[in-house]
Structures are given as C-alpha cells and as structure tokens.
Design a protein around this motif. Structure first.
Motif, PDB file in Angstrom:
ATOM      1  N   SER A  67       0.777  -1.042  -0.112  1.00  0.00           N
ATOM      2  CA  SER A  67      -0.397  -0.094  -0.072  1.00  0.00           C
ATOM      3  C   SER A  67       0.987   0.975   0.094  1.00  0.00           C
ATOM      4  O   SER A  67       0.603   2.203  -0.449  1.00  0.00           O
ATOM      5  CB  SER A  67      -1.006  -0.207   1.029  1.00  0.00           C
ATOM      6  N   PRO A  68       2.295   1.170   0.880  1.00  0.00           N
ATOM      7  CA  PRO A  68       2.913   2.353   1.210  1.00  0.00           C
ATOM      8  C   PRO A  68       3.433   2.538  -0.622  1.00  0.00           C
ATOM      9  O   PRO A  68       3.249   3.942  -1.318  1.00  0.00           O
ATOM     10  CB  PRO A  68       3.756   2.227   1.552  1.00  0.00           C
TER      11      PRO A  68
ATOM     12  N   ALA B 127       1.046   4.070  -3.011  1.00  0.00           N
ATOM     13  CA  ALA B 127       1.269   5.532  -2.511  1.00  0.00           C
ATOM     14  C   ALA B 127       1.756   6.033  -3.725  1.00  0.00           C
ATOM     15  O   ALA B 127       1.327   7.942  -4.286  1.00  0.00           O
ATOM     16  CB  ALA B 127       0.442   6.088  -1.024  1.00  0.00           C
TER      17      ALA B 127
ATOM     18  N   SER C  50      -8.542  14.767   1.907  1.00  0.00           N
ATOM     19  CA  SER C  50      -7.399  14.520   1.539  1.00  0.00           C
ATOM     20  C   SER C  50      -7.187  14.400   3.271  1.00  0.00           C
ATOM     21  O   SER C  50      -6.346  13.363   4.143  1.00  0.00           O
ATOM     22  CB  SER C  50      -5.597  14.159   0.604  1.00  0.00           C
TER      23      SER C  50
ATOM     24  N   ILE D  27      -7.527  11.919   6.007  1.00  0.00           N
ATOM     25  CA  ILE D  27      -6.059  11.597   7.297  1.00  0.00           C
ATOM     26  C   ILE D  27      -6.321  11.546   8.873  1.00  0.00           C
ATOM     27  O   ILE D  27      -6.490  10.859   9.069  1.00  0.00           O
ATOM     28  CB  ILE D  27      -4.829  12.201   7.191  1.00  0.00           C
TER      29      ILE D  27
ATOM     30  N   THR E  78      -6.245   8.785  11.742  1.00  0.00           N
ATOM     31  CA  THR E  78      -6.172   9.200  13.144  1.00  0.00           C
ATOM     32  C   THR E  78      -6.958   8.670  14.049  1.00  0.00           C
ATOM     33  O   THR E  78      -6.361   8.426  14.895  1.00  0.00           O
ATOM     34  CB  THR E  78      -5.541  10.914  12.870  1.00  0.00           C
TER      35      THR E  78
ATOM     36  N   ARG F 137      -2.774   0.323   6.114  1.00  0.00           N
ATOM     37  CA  ARG F 137      -2.442   0.293   5.478  1.00  0.00           C
ATOM     38  C   ARG F 137      -2.735   0.407   4.192  1.00  0.00           C
ATOM     39  O   ARG F 137      -2.310   1.137   3.162  1.00  0.00           O
ATOM     40  CB  ARG F 137      -1.666  -0.828   6.022  1.00  0.00           C
ATOM     41  N   ARG F 138      -4.306  -0.063   3.605  1.00  0.00           N
ATOM     42  CA  ARG F 138      -4.480   0.544   2.756  1.00  0.00           C
ATOM     43  C   ARG F 138      -5.539   2.023   2.513  1.00  0.00           C
ATOM     44  O   ARG F 138      -5.700   2.250   1.458  1.00  0.00           O
ATOM     45  CB  ARG F 138      -5.704  -0.957   3.019  1.00  0.00           C
ATOM     46  N   SER F 139      -5.372   2.203   3.532  1.00  0.00           N
ATOM     47  CA  SER F 139      -6.062   3.958   4.070  1.00  0.00           C
ATOM     48  C   SER F 139      -5.005   4.730   3.121  1.00  0.00           C
ATOM     49  O   SER F 139      -4.601   5.902   2.143  1.00  0.00           O
ATOM     50  CB  SER F 139      -6.211   4.070   5.460  1.00  0.00           C
ATOM     51  N   LEU F 140      -3.338   4.002   3.223  1.00  0.00           N
ATOM     52  CA  LEU F 140      -2.591   4.575   2.402  1.00  0.00           C
ATOM     53  C   LEU F 140      -2.464   5.174   0.688  1.00  0.00           C
ATOM     54  O   LEU F 140      -2.143   6.414   0.460  1.00  0.00           O
ATOM     55  CB  LEU F 140      -0.894   3.887   2.646  1.00  0.00           C
TER      56      LEU F 140
ATOM     57  N   VAL G 147      -5.118   7.486   0.621  1.00  0.00           N
ATOM     58  CA  VAL G 147      -4.820   8.820   0.425  1.00  0.00           C
ATOM     59  C   VAL G 147      -4.000   9.329  -0.808  1.00  0.00           C
ATOM     60  O   VAL G 147      -4.369  10.449  -1.682  1.00  0.00           O
ATOM     61  CB  VAL G 147      -3.883   8.949   1.748  1.00  0.00           C
ATOM     62  N   GLY G 148      -2.908   8.783  -1.280  1.00  0.00           N
ATOM     63  CA  GLY G 148      -2.301   9.330  -2.401  1.00  0.00           C
ATOM     64  C   GLY G 148      -2.835   9.044  -3.194  1.00  0.00           C
ATOM     65  O   GLY G 148      -2.839   9.876  -4.474  1.00  0.00           O
TER      66      GLY G 148
END
Length: 440
Positions: free
Chosen positions: A25-26, A29, A77, A81, A85, A106-109, A112-113
């Motif tokens: 995931s990172p 992104a 975005s 985030i 959080t 991690r999929r949330s990253l 965001v990307g």
C-alpha cells in the motif's frame, strides 16, 4: 501423546505474499503520486495527436474546473488522514497491538495517495493550459478521477466502520488466524507411530546457533530453507525458540548437530546461512504465530470485560473466534515436534506451545475477568463443550478442568435464579436457542 512427536510431513514455507502486502500500500501511494505528475505533464501534449474527445470546455472553464478539483482533493485528503487517525486512536484504546495486524489502515495509505494524486494531476494539467488551447481529454480525465476517488473513499469508510467495533476487530483477527495455523502447523503429512524413539542427536550437545543481529521478536522461521540446509550438510538442528519469542544479540536460538566443524571462516559462513532462516522484526506478527492471534482475541475480550467498559457482548464475539481457533488447533502437532525432510530423515526439532498452554492462553484470563458475567460464563460452557467434542482423548484434560471451573463460577452467583441461568449453555451468551438448558 502431548509433548515430543514425529511428523514426516513436508517443511513449512514462510508466507511471502503477506510480507509483500505489508509494503504494497505505501508503494501504491508513491507510484500513484509519481504517475499523476507524469500523466499531467504528458497527456496535454499527446492530445494534439489524439481524436478530440471529452467534455467541452473553454480555456477559462477548464482552468476553473481543474483549480476546484485540486483544492477539493487536497481538502479531502486532509479529511481522510484525520478520519484514519481518529480510527487508529479508537483501535489502540482496545489494544495497541491491533494496528500492526489489521491491514485496513495500510490500505488507507493507498486511498490518500489516490486522492492526493488526483489533486497533483489537476495542478500539473492546469500549469499546461495555454491561451486558446483547452486539453479537453485531460480535464475530462480529472473529472473521472474525482468519481473514482469518491467510490474508493466511500468503500474505505464503510470498511472502517465495520473494523472499528469490538466485534469487527475480533472478526478481522479471526480471519487471519487460519492462514497462520496452516503456515505454522500444516496437516499435509502423516504422523509416525507414537512411541517411535527420537534420534540420538536430540540428546547430544551440538554447535550453538547464536543470534548476532538486532534485538527483536522472531516473526517467522523459514523451515523449508532450514531443512534444505540441514540436508545439504547432512546435519540436524534443534530450534529452541519460535515465532513470538524475543531475542537479542548473543541469544542462543538452538543447536545444530553434524560432522565435525572446521574452525574459522567455514563456521562463520554456516552461521550466516542459518541466520537467514529466521526473520526478526520489531513487533510480533501473526504470519507464523497463531498464539499471537489468540493473544489479540483475548486482549479484545478482557478489555471489553473491564469495569470501565463493561461490554460482555464484545467478549462473547471474541469467544466465537477463539472457539474456531481452538477447534482448528486441537488436532495439530503441538509441543516438541520432530520434522523430517523429503526423504524421511529427521532434520529439525522445534518447540511450539503445547495444548495445555494453548488452552490456558485462550481461556484462563477470560475465565478470570468474566467470572461475574452471565453471558461470558454461558458462552464459555458451549465453547469448551464444542472443542472437547472434537478433541482427541489425550487433549481433553485441560478442557475438563476449565469446564469444572465454569461450574464453580456458576455456583458462585449468590442468587439461586442466577445460578440456574449461569449453568446454561448458550452460544449467544444470553438469548440463544436452547440457552435455558443446563447440566442435570
């Protein structure tokens, strides 16, 4: 028999797909951001050689649209985030160890990307607009990306809504445990006859296998590689630690037994090869560690049973998955196990939690903290009975002991009516079909 047993199965492979997913995931992104910049720079120039397609805009309208998309996505975005959080804080209040296990965050990253990448794409295209030139396809693509972002974001928020509840977290952990059990304790082989004598090397002193890397928790052991190395050396290894154990520099992982060792560089090379079989991480993972999955389920249950929370229903939901896990483990090779290579030669002696320790991990703290909860006592009775129904005879004793404890807890209720209710066996804790029944 509980304790040392033989298994002539194939070796266990470390689940590499799950390790890849941790970093996926990172990476998505980062790639999305880079792709947005490249596409925003190239597409407006490619349009000169492409058919005129897309929404009809004049130059001013296109500029206004792209500016609105960029500003809206940047704001969105920030909202994503903030929401993630807050969700992470909620999950950490249930157990700080759950964040590293639940992959949804991690999929949330990636989300965001995607949202930020849309904003970057719109800004880059906006910079390419010249008086009298309107990149219709580029602007249309920006609008389409907004639609895609909206769908992805709504799906992500829906997933978060299901995850952040106590029952959702228990379900998410419970879904990971079967793969962990299959990776660490597969059933793809047959056990040798009970009572088979262990090889002589098991009782002999061998060459110490010392951990020389950074301190941390053993995340996984690549038994496939370890057995291949032992077969190549015509040697055997005794592994005294396993996934979930903390080791530091100088910790003895085990001993290996083989032909006389030459001093010097050869010994160093062999030590390094052995070290490559054990992966040490900063935190504990479920990959090859089903006991950690049980630990997390118990954490969820006992946190729900604390006086500050007082939520026995969540504890019952965690017990649902603990029951499934214990049923899956009750027929697996536990305790000290001798593993043979493909030719049937024993090469590895490893230690895993024995069945009494597994039962203690999964039930004892919940029995302690849930002793005054009618729901928990009734649900525990069903759990123990269901596991005992499929347990081999040599693994029934720890279950019988816990069932006797449940009987004592039921008698501890002061009111006779509550004692009768507590002696019931109910899958839902209270209100389930047949829940009024109790041992005669």
């Amino acid at each position: 028999m509980e304790g040392e047993s033989w298994h002539t199965r194939g070796p266990v492979a470390t689940p590499r797909f799950r390790r890849l997913f941790v970093f996926l995931s990172p990476a998505v992104a980062a790639v999305t951001m880079a792709g947005a910049v490249g596409l925003g720079l190239a597409l407006p120039h490619w349009e000169d050689s492409l058919p005129r397609v897309g929404l009809t805009y004049d130059t001013d309208t296109a500029s206004t649209t792209l500016a609105a998309i960029a500003g809206g996505m940047i704001t969105l975005s920030g909202f994503v985030i903030t929401a993630v959080t807050l969700v992470i804080q909620t999950v950490q209040s249930m157990s700080p160890r759950l964040i590293d296990v639940i992959g949804h965050f991690r999929r949330s990253l990636a989300v965001v990307g995607l949202v930020t990448g849309t904003a970057v794409y719109a800004l880059v295209v906006l910079a390419q607009i010249r008086p009298g030139e309107t990149p219709r396809l580029s602007v249309t693509l920006a609008v389409a990306l907004v639609v895609v972002d909206t769908v992805v974001l709504l799906r992500s928020l829906t997933g978060l809504r299901h995850v952040v509840t106590g029952g959702g977290l228990a379900r998410a952990v419970g879904e990971l445990i079967p793969g962990s059990i299959d990776a660490a304790l597969p059933l793809d082989g047959t056990a040798a006859a009970s009572g088979t004598a262990a090889p002589a090397w098991v009782s002999r002193a061998g060459v110490p296998w010392v951990h020389t890397g950074r301190p941390g928790v053993i995340r996984s052991v690549d038994e496939r590689l370890l057995l291949r190395i032992m077969a190549g050396w015509d040697a055997c290894v005794s592994l005294d630690v396993g996934p979930g154990d903390f080791v530091s520099a100088g910790s003895v992982l085990g001993q290996w037994h083989g032909p006389a060792e030459a001093p010097g560089s050869r010994r160093v090379r062999r030590s390094r090869r052995l070290a490559s079989c054990v992966r040490v991480d900063r935190v504990r993972r479920i990959d090859q560690d089903p006991a950690y999955g049980l630990r997390l389920l118990v954490d969820i249950a006992i946190r729900a049973l604390s006086p500050a929370v007082n939520d026995p229903t969540t504890a019952v939901q965690a017990l649902d998955h603990i029951e499934v896990t214990l049923i899956r483990l009750v027929t697996r090779p536990l305790g000290v196990t001798l593993v043979a290579d493909g030719r049937g030669t024993p090469r590895l002696r490893r230690a895993t939690p024995a069945w009494p320790e597994v039962v203690s991990l999964g039930l004892d703290e919940i029995l302690h903290y849930g002793a005054t909860s009618l729901q928990v006592v009734r649900r525990l009775r069903v759990l123990i009975q269901d596991v005992a129904a499929v347990a081999p005879d040599d693994r029934r004793t720890p279950l019988d002991e816990r069932l006797a404890l449940v009987d004592r807890l039921a008698r501890a209720f002061r009111d006779p009516l509550l004692t009768v209710v507590a002696r019931g066996a109910d899958r839902q804790g209270l209100g389930g079909a047949g829940g009024a029944s109790h041992p005669g």
